[in-house]
Design a protein around this motif. Sequence first.
Motif, PDB file in Angstrom:
ATOM      1  N   LEU A 156       0.848  -1.195   0.000  1.00  0.00           N
ATOM      2  CA  LEU A 156       0.000   0.000   0.000  1.00  0.00           C
ATOM      3  C   LEU A 156       0.883   1.244   0.000  1.00  0.00           C
ATOM      4  O   LEU A 156       1.759   1.391   0.849  1.00  0.00           O
ATOM      5  N   ASN A 157       0.634   2.110  -0.985  1.00  0.00           N
ATOM      6  CA  ASN A 157       1.321   3.407  -0.976  1.00  0.00           C
ATOM      7  C   ASN A 157       0.371   4.475  -0.467  1.00  0.00           C
ATOM      8  O   ASN A 157      -0.815   4.474  -0.805  1.00  0.00           O
ATOM      9  N   ILE A 158       0.909   5.389   0.326  1.00  0.00           N
ATOM     10  CA  ILE A 158       0.139   6.566   0.745  1.00  0.00           C
ATOM     11  C   ILE A 158       0.812   7.805   0.154  1.00  0.00           C
ATOM     12  O   ILE A 158       2.004   8.037   0.365  1.00  0.00           O
ATOM     13  N   ASP A 159       0.029   8.572  -0.629  1.00  0.00           N
ATOM     14  CA  ASP A 159       0.516   9.839  -1.175  1.00  0.00           C
ATOM     15  C   ASP A 159       0.281  10.944  -0.157  1.00  0.00           C
ATOM     16  O   ASP A 159      -0.834  11.063   0.385  1.00  0.00           O
ATOM     17  N   LEU A 160       1.312  11.758   0.076  1.00  0.00           N
ATOM     18  CA  LEU A 160       1.189  12.922   0.960  1.00  0.00           C
ATOM     19  C   LEU A 160       1.696  14.150   0.223  1.00  0.00           C
ATOM     20  O   LEU A 160       2.518  14.031  -0.688  1.00  0.00           O
ATOM     21  N   MET A 161       1.225  15.311   0.645  1.00  0.00           N
ATOM     22  CA  MET A 161       1.723  16.561   0.050  1.00  0.00           C
ATOM     23  C   MET A 161       2.159  17.531   1.144  1.00  0.00           C
ATOM     24  O   MET A 161       1.476  17.657   2.165  1.00  0.00           O
ATOM     25  N   PHE A 162       3.315  18.186   0.909  1.00  0.00           N
ATOM     26  CA  PHE A 162       3.768  19.197   1.878  1.00  0.00           C
ATOM     27  C   PHE A 162       3.987  20.553   1.199  1.00  0.00           C
ATOM     28  O   PHE A 162       3.932  20.652  -0.017  1.00  0.00           O
ATOM     29  N   SER A 163       4.200  21.560   2.048  1.00  0.00           N
ATOM     30  CA  SER A 163       4.269  22.968   1.590  1.00  0.00           C
ATOM     31  C   SER A 163       2.924  23.427   1.044  1.00  0.00           C
ATOM     32  O   SER A 163       2.856  24.241   0.114  1.00  0.00           O
ATOM     33  N   VAL A 164       1.871  22.908   1.641  1.00  0.00           N
ATOM     34  CA  VAL A 164       0.515  23.337   1.288  1.00  0.00           C
ATOM     35  C   VAL A 164       0.280  24.691   1.973  1.00  0.00           C
ATOM     36  O   VAL A 164       0.709  24.872   3.127  1.00  0.00           O
ATOM     37  N   PRO A 165      -0.375  25.654   1.309  1.00  0.00           N
ATOM     38  CA  PRO A 165      -0.592  26.961   1.947  1.00  0.00           C
ATOM     39  C   PRO A 165      -1.219  26.802   3.341  1.00  0.00           C
ATOM     40  O   PRO A 165      -2.177  26.043   3.500  1.00  0.00           O
ATOM     41  N   GLY A 166      -0.621  27.478   4.297  1.00  0.00           N
ATOM     42  CA  GLY A 166      -1.160  27.454   5.666  1.00  0.00           C
ATOM     43  C   GLY A 166      -0.647  26.298   6.503  1.00  0.00           C
ATOM     44  O   GLY A 166      -0.797  26.301   7.724  1.00  0.00           O
ATOM     45  N   GLN A 167      -0.031  25.310   5.902  1.00  0.00           N
ATOM     46  CA  GLN A 167       0.431  24.131   6.661  1.00  0.00           C
ATOM     47  C   GLN A 167       1.706  24.483   7.439  1.00  0.00           C
ATOM     48  O   GLN A 167       2.666  24.995   6.859  1.00  0.00           O
TER      49      GLN A 167
END
Length: 368
Positions: A156-167
Amino acid sequence: MPPIEHLYIHIPFCPKLCPYCCFYVEEGAKNKNRAFLDALLLELEKQNQIREVIPRTIYMGGGTPTSLLADQLAYLMEGLKTRLPLHQLEEWTVEANPATVRPEKARLLKEAGVNRISLGVQSWNDTTLKTLGRVHSSLQARKTVETLLGAGFASLNIDLMFSVPGQTLEEWEADLQTTLEIAPSHISAYCLTYEEDTDFFLKLSKGHFKQDEARDARLFELTMEQLEAGGYAQYEISNHARPGHESRHNIACWEGREYLGLGPSAFSTLNGERTQNVCDTAEYVRRLNAGMPPVHSRESLDASTLLKEKVAFGLRMATGVEEEHLDNWHAEKIHLLEIGLLERHDSRLRLTRRGKMLADAVGESFMG
Ligand SMILES: C[S@@+](CC[C@H](N)C(=O)[O-])C[C@H]1O[C@@H](n2cnc3c(N)ncnc32)[C@H](O)[C@@H]1O
Ligand code: SF4
């Protein structure tokens, strides 16, 4: 000619378009029908007549393949299985959005032979999910992980995102920690890219969002540290896996191997050519039914283009590139070694830790 071993299938439907996404996708059910699935299968049949497809890897992406209805998904899987010899198949990945996976669909995919799911979680923080315009909550993503594990998907792969506005940095750290507690076999962690022609790009151009390279670098460094400490090897800039769980399909593409792409907007790299299908589902179906190829653009791949791609993708991988591939860029290579962005390892060249933070810039040095 040897058979085609890597197959990509583009399913261009999503429950809702995300404001940062630039993939060719459509919302709603206008073209999500049997005619589309038949066109996909027809495209496969036609390709099979030109050059046989005996897949080692299949990657169904999009879009969101799991946004097909259960009976549509069953029809497609059956159609693929009757047209493809699967005795060589090592990996069959399907991309999923947490809002679109019910136990019935998970079971169906498992029974069809899918052995890897890539789940677009993006964040476990509901505020971040809202900023990203996602249709699911963090709780729904949790439940979907349980559904997939319950259906027997060990890979199982989990996609994550960073540097999202406000994070904040703390929120990203919490996202990483929650993912590590879940312990999937693979984690893709992408720095948000402001892609042209997206709502996010527009907001950036108007100054509503701001980019901060120093902050991006800090979050990227945190990602490398935490995932490494959690037992994941960073085998590509954005991809981290437990041993043996690297994506074979993606590695094949990054290594410059040939692959066939089916579906609207899909790219293929075959017989020294890169082609792209039309980015229009109705037109894609129309062309196939009229006996016409769905190809919209063609580019012949000469030796110099292939070498540049090999270097650009190779440097993003932990294995790096053979030193002789950089012979045309001797001065650039020496400079990057001297300033500590590249290093030699087993007669290959790869990015140092600092080089990884500047991977795009290093890659660009070899594009001229
Ligand atoms: C084609 S999407 C497929 C997953 C599925 N459609 C979903 O979103 O749940 C693959 C992944 O690319 C990443 N992605 C898409 N657009 C991006 C962007 N602009 N910047 C960074 N990552 C992005 C997201 O993590 C997403 O899960
Ligand atoms: S990120 Fe995934 S769900 Fe969102 S529009 Fe793109 S492909 Fe669709």
